[in-house]
Design a protein around this motif. Sequence first.
Motif, PDB file in Angstrom:
ATOM      1  N   ASP A 376       0.810  -1.213   0.000  1.00 37.19           N
ATOM      2  CA  ASP A 376       0.000   0.000   0.000  1.00 37.19           C
ATOM      3  C   ASP A 376       0.848   1.270   0.000  1.00 37.19           C
ATOM      4  O   ASP A 376       0.338   2.372  -0.243  1.00 37.19           O
ATOM      5  N   LEU A 377       2.163   1.137   0.252  1.00 35.21           N
ATOM      6  CA  LEU A 377       3.040   2.313   0.246  1.00 35.21           C
ATOM      7  C   LEU A 377       3.756   2.496  -1.093  1.00 35.21           C
ATOM      8  O   LEU A 377       4.455   3.491  -1.284  1.00 35.21           O
ATOM      9  N   ARG A 378       3.552   1.557  -2.001  1.00 35.26           N
ATOM     10  CA  ARG A 378       4.237   1.661  -3.297  1.00 35.26           C
ATOM     11  C   ARG A 378       3.753   2.884  -4.071  1.00 35.26           C
ATOM     12  O   ARG A 378       4.560   3.649  -4.630  1.00 35.26           O
ATOM     13  N   GLU A 379       2.445   3.083  -4.115  1.00 36.66           N
ATOM     14  CA  GLU A 379       1.913   4.228  -4.876  1.00 36.66           C
ATOM     15  C   GLU A 379       2.326   5.561  -4.261  1.00 36.66           C
ATOM     16  O   GLU A 379       2.779   6.457  -4.987  1.00 36.66           O
ATOM     17  N   PRO A 380       2.235   5.759  -2.928  1.00 42.43           N
ATOM     18  CA  PRO A 380       2.725   7.019  -2.349  1.00 42.43           C
ATOM     19  C   PRO A 380       4.201   7.261  -2.636  1.00 42.43           C
ATOM     20  O   PRO A 380       4.609   8.403  -2.899  1.00 42.43           O
ATOM     21  N   LEU A 381       5.008   6.211  -2.606  1.00 41.04           N
ATOM     22  CA  LEU A 381       6.435   6.371  -2.886  1.00 41.04           C
ATOM     23  C   LEU A 381       6.656   6.771  -4.349  1.00 41.04           C
ATOM     24  O   LEU A 381       7.460   7.661  -4.647  1.00 41.04           O
ATOM     25  N   THR A 382       5.936   6.134  -5.246  1.00 41.37           N
ATOM     26  CA  THR A 382       6.065   6.452  -6.672  1.00 41.37           C
ATOM     27  C   THR A 382       5.636   7.892  -6.940  1.00 41.37           C
ATOM     28  O   THR A 382       6.287   8.614  -7.707  1.00 41.37           O
ATOM     29  N   LYS A 383       4.560   8.325  -6.312  1.00 40.63           N
ATOM     30  CA  LYS A 383       4.095   9.707  -6.491  1.00 40.63           C
ATOM     31  C   LYS A 383       5.105  10.705  -5.936  1.00 40.63           C
ATOM     32  O   LYS A 383       5.365  11.760  -6.537  1.00 40.63           O
ATOM     33  N   GLU A 384       5.683  10.388  -4.796  1.00 43.49           N
ATOM     34  CA  GLU A 384       6.675  11.282  -4.199  1.00 43.49           C
ATOM     35  C   GLU A 384       7.895  11.413  -5.112  1.00 43.49           C
ATOM     36  O   GLU A 384       8.431  12.501  -5.302  1.00 43.49           O
ATOM     37  N   LEU A 385       8.321  10.310  -5.681  1.00 34.81           N
ATOM     38  CA  LEU A 385       9.450  10.345  -6.606  1.00 34.81           C
ATOM     39  C   LEU A 385       9.111  11.147  -7.854  1.00 34.81           C
ATOM     40  O   LEU A 385       9.939  11.919  -8.359  1.00 34.81           O
ATOM     41  N   ALA A 386       7.911  10.982  -8.370  1.00 31.03           N
ATOM     42  CA  ALA A 386       7.498  11.734  -9.549  1.00 31.03           C
ATOM     43  C   ALA A 386       7.533  13.226  -9.302  1.00 31.03           C
ATOM     44  O   ALA A 386       7.952  14.016 -10.167  1.00 31.03           O
ATOM     45  N   SER A 387       7.151  13.634  -8.102  1.00 30.23           N
ATOM     46  CA  SER A 387       7.178  15.072  -7.775  1.00 30.23           C
ATOM     47  C   SER A 387       8.604  15.592  -7.679  1.00 30.23           C
ATOM     48  O   SER A 387       8.877  16.741  -8.035  1.00 30.23           O
ATOM     49  N   LEU A 388       9.517  14.757  -7.234  1.00 32.92           N
ATOM     50  CA  LEU A 388      10.921  15.186  -7.110  1.00 32.92           C
ATOM     51  C   LEU A 388      11.603  15.287  -8.460  1.00 32.92           C
ATOM     52  O   LEU A 388      12.509  16.098  -8.653  1.00 32.92           O
ATOM     53  N   PHE A 389      11.180  14.451  -9.416  1.00 36.16           N
ATOM     54  CA  PHE A 389      11.781  14.505 -10.752  1.00 36.16           C
ATOM     55  C   PHE A 389      11.023  15.447 -11.679  1.00 36.16           C
ATOM     56  O   PHE A 389      11.376  15.577 -12.848  1.00 36.16           O
ATOM     57  N   GLY A 390       9.965  16.100 -11.157  1.00 45.48           N
ATOM     58  CA  GLY A 390       9.253  17.100 -11.946  1.00 45.48           C
ATOM     59  C   GLY A 390       8.436  16.495 -13.066  1.00 45.48           C
ATOM     60  O   GLY A 390       8.159  17.136 -14.063  1.00 45.48           O
TER      61      GLY A 390
END
Length: 390
Positions: A376-390
């Motif tokens: 259940d934490l995979r999607e939050p982690l992926t979204k957080e990474l997407a925000s960091l890479f713009g």
Amino acid sequence: MTTPRPIADLSADEARRIALRAQGFLGAPDRRSGVRGILRHLGAIQLDTISVLARSHELVPYARLGAVGRKTVEDAYWQDTHSFEYWSHAACILPIEEWPHFAFRRRAYRNRPHWNHELPDGAYDQVIKQLRSEGPLTATELGGAKRTSDWWDWSGSKVAVERALMYGEVVCVERRGWKRLYDLAERAVPEELLHDELDDTECLRRLVRLAGRSLGVGTRADIADYHRLKGEQVDAVIAESGLVPVSVEGWGKPAWADPAALQTPPRGRHRTTLLSPFDSLIWERARTERIFGFTHRLEAYVPKQKRVYGYFAMPVLAGGRLVGRVDPAREGRTLAAKQVTLDGPKAVPAVAQALAEAATWVDCTTVRVERVDAPDLREPLTKELASLFG
């Protein structure tokens, strides 16, 4: 050994913060002194053959300084004979000024009665002669590193040059493509340092003092482990080492501290980063468990089907805590997080930040998250990474 009365009582949290500061993870990094400053500060940086994101001796300064160039790291270690490689915690890069303090270990090797490899007649003198006339040279250039393809089947010249390295007649002055580059100590070590004049007691006293300074606070076992000394060697010199006895909440064993570490409260900004499993902050499992409540084991040599966290799981440091693990791999310009272990939802931003910074450092433009221990934490982690890479 009689345990002296502690001069200070430290809470577990105080000890943890002292250890973090001593290891360079708390407060502003000293960018002016750079990689060489990190080496002097830690006293030893472990080498290892495994390279996933980078080799461990590159990951150690990166973890403290951020995205320092990899060539910059290598040049800082090896140019101008700033360091040498020798047996400390394991095979380690050591500051050149510590050469005299390893005389006790060189003497021990010279007096060692048994070795794993037989030294062929004449091989030692031939290697010294060849280095004197042609050096510096790799084992291959000296006549071949191995007799067969078997990893441990060394050639006579390899046996000889490694024996000379342990004796201190030869020095590893650089790593080229992970091969040791050997030269004579008389050429590589500054003249004022090239001696074995210090007796064992003086050598041990210095290394115990250095270990205490690099750890900030530690038990007898912690201090002994740093340069792989024997417990009785530590006992013999610790009273005159300059370290002071303290007690630490929950440790259950006597401890010693660097007196300078007790003078000011450890404050400052915490570093968020991936750690090499061979980083001196965490290389001793019992200490890591005691300070961080974090159990970590390198699984590179564990059969794949028995691994729990992955081949080269790297602990994630954030806020002065170990908040997860990442088993990384590089696939072109993608950093693959093959397995991620998170210490709850609050760890997601820190793990994402650590992954993003590491990816940028090794010239990756994206991070792909594969497996997360808590799905259940995979999607939050992926979204957080997407925000960091713009």
